[in-house]
Design an enzyme around this catalytic site. Structure first.
Site, mmCIF file in Angstrom:
data_model
loop_
_atom_site.group_PDB
_atom_site.id
_atom_site.type_symbol
_atom_site.label_atom_id
_atom_site.label_comp_id
_atom_site.label_asym_id
_atom_site.label_seq_id
_atom_site.Cartn_x
_atom_site.Cartn_y
_atom_site.Cartn_z
ATOM 1 N N HIS A 17 0.836 -1.208 0.000
ATOM 2 C CA HIS A 17 0.000 0.000 0.000
ATOM 3 C C HIS A 17 0.872 1.261 0.000
ATOM 4 O O HIS A 17 0.613 2.199 -0.752
ATOM 5 C CB HIS A 17 -0.884 0.049 1.265
ATOM 6 C CG HIS A 17 -1.875 -1.073 1.380
ATOM 7 N ND1 HIS A 17 -1.965 -1.872 2.489
ATOM 8 C CD2 HIS A 17 -2.831 -1.516 0.529
ATOM 9 C CE1 HIS A 17 -2.938 -2.754 2.331
ATOM 10 N NE2 HIS A 17 -3.482 -2.565 1.146
ATOM 11 N N LYS A 41 -17.043 -6.309 6.496
ATOM 12 C CA LYS A 41 -15.804 -6.999 6.873
ATOM 13 C C LYS A 41 -15.626 -6.884 8.375
ATOM 14 O O LYS A 41 -16.138 -5.951 8.991
ATOM 15 C CB LYS A 41 -14.613 -6.344 6.174
ATOM 16 C CG LYS A 41 -14.616 -6.566 4.668
ATOM 17 C CD LYS A 41 -13.279 -6.204 4.062
ATOM 18 C CE LYS A 41 -13.272 -6.477 2.558
ATOM 19 N NZ LYS A 41 -11.994 -6.180 1.929
ATOM 20 N N ARG A 90 -2.465 -6.162 -8.347
ATOM 21 C CA ARG A 90 -1.389 -7.119 -8.124
ATOM 22 C C ARG A 90 -1.327 -8.162 -9.221
ATOM 23 O O ARG A 90 -0.325 -8.349 -9.865
ATOM 24 C CB ARG A 90 -1.564 -7.814 -6.772
ATOM 25 C CG ARG A 90 -1.017 -7.022 -5.624
ATOM 26 C CD ARG A 90 -1.558 -7.504 -4.335
ATOM 27 N NE ARG A 90 -3.015 -7.342 -4.305
ATOM 28 C CZ ARG A 90 -3.740 -7.505 -3.225
ATOM 29 N NH1 ARG A 90 -3.181 -7.879 -2.111
ATOM 30 N NH2 ARG A 90 -5.038 -7.320 -3.267
ATOM 31 N N SER A 129 -2.705 -7.818 3.078
ATOM 32 C CA SER A 129 -2.942 -7.640 4.516
ATOM 33 C C SER A 129 -3.283 -8.987 5.157
ATOM 34 O O SER A 129 -2.866 -9.261 6.287
ATOM 35 C CB SER A 129 -4.086 -6.667 4.758
ATOM 36 O OG SER A 129 -3.788 -5.408 4.228
HETATM 37 P P1 ADP Z 1 -9.671 -3.628 -0.357
HETATM 38 O O1 ADP Z 1 -9.700 -2.138 -0.496
HETATM 39 O O2 ADP Z 1 -9.834 -4.333 -1.675
HETATM 40 O O3 ADP Z 1 -10.551 -4.154 0.730
HETATM 41 P P2 ADP Z 1 -6.916 -3.425 0.586
HETATM 42 O O4 ADP Z 1 -7.129 -2.432 1.668
HETATM 43 O O5 ADP Z 1 -5.976 -4.537 0.916
HETATM 44 O O6 ADP Z 1 -8.214 -4.097 0.096
HETATM 45 O O7 ADP Z 1 -6.330 -2.729 -0.698
HETATM 46 C C1 ADP Z 1 -6.524 -1.411 -1.091
HETATM 47 C C2 ADP Z 1 -5.914 -1.225 -2.479
HETATM 48 O O8 ADP Z 1 -4.513 -1.497 -2.417
HETATM 49 C C3 ADP Z 1 -6.456 -2.167 -3.558
HETATM 50 O O9 ADP Z 1 -6.490 -1.455 -4.768
HETATM 51 C C4 ADP Z 1 -5.424 -3.272 -3.629
HETATM 52 O O10 ADP Z 1 -5.397 -3.891 -4.898
HETATM 53 C C5 ADP Z 1 -4.165 -2.481 -3.382
HETATM 54 N N1 ADP Z 1 -3.099 -3.335 -2.841
HETATM 55 C C6 ADP Z 1 -3.158 -4.164 -1.781
HETATM 56 N N2 ADP Z 1 -1.978 -4.806 -1.595
HETATM 57 C C7 ADP Z 1 -1.160 -4.369 -2.576
HETATM 58 C C8 ADP Z 1 0.187 -4.667 -2.974
HETATM 59 N N3 ADP Z 1 0.906 -5.564 -2.316
HETATM 60 N N4 ADP Z 1 0.694 -4.030 -4.050
HETATM 61 C C9 ADP Z 1 -0.054 -3.129 -4.712
HETATM 62 N N5 ADP Z 1 -1.331 -2.825 -4.425
HETATM 63 C C10 ADP Z 1 -1.878 -3.414 -3.377
#
Ligand code: ADP
Length: 162
Positions: A17, A41, A90, A129
């Protein structure tokens, strides 16, 4: 001024992130990272904790702001008058869901809202995460995945003596 919103659950924020936040902050004048208060969630960290983690991790980035929101992303964007959404991709598996969401958000915003995708940096392409939480549960090494202060919070929540 060109602003963008980076919404997500961030439970907790990982280096994946943070990498997207930094890259977006190099392109946009202002990046508002917004923690989604999603009732569907059951996050490990409260909204306030997730916001505080992001604030601490981005304190050196002057054009990054941390907020939280509930409800529809399209309503939140309208309220803030920001019509660019940043998301990270990803793998192909992320794509279908992201495409659907971006098209729905566009529809809900009278075609105003556009989503900009950042390809993950290769070294974070397998990072999520959920995997970080799984590793923490068993006391595994989180050095390459989250800042140390986040790792310590995780270990303590899972009763790991670190
Ligand atoms: P969500 O918003 O889908 O519940 P997250 O908080 O994990 O899930 O992710 C927020 C954003 O960050 C999403 O666009 C996700 O694809 C991106 N993201 C999560 N992990 C990574 C990573 N390792 N590399 C790049 N982008 C990521």
């Amino acid at each position: 001024m060109k602003s963008a919103i980076y919404p997500g659950t961030f439970d907790p924020m990982t280096y994946g992130h943070l990498d997207i936040i930094k890259r977006a902050a190099n392109i946009f004048d202002e990046v508002v990272v917004s923690v989604l208060d999603n009732k569907e969630k059951t996050p490990l960290f409260s909204v306030d904790e997730r916001v505080n983690i992001l604030k601490e991790a981005t304190k050196e980035l002057p054009n990054v702001k941390i907020e939280s929101f509930g409800g529809l992303l399209s309503d939140y964007c309208k309220e803030k008058n920001i019509y660019v959404v940043v998301r990270g991709l990803r793998a192909v598996t992320d794509f279908e869901y992201e495409l659907q969401m971006s098209q729905m958000n566009r529809k809900l915003s009278d075609n105003k809202l556009d989503t900009v995708y950042f390809n993950t940096s290769l070294k974070y392409s397998y990072l999520s995460s959920s995997s970080v939480k799984q590793i923490a549960q068993f006391g595994g090494d989180l050095t390459d995945f989250v800042p140390e202060f986040v790792a310590l919070k995780l270990y303590s929540l899972y009763g790991q003596n670190k």
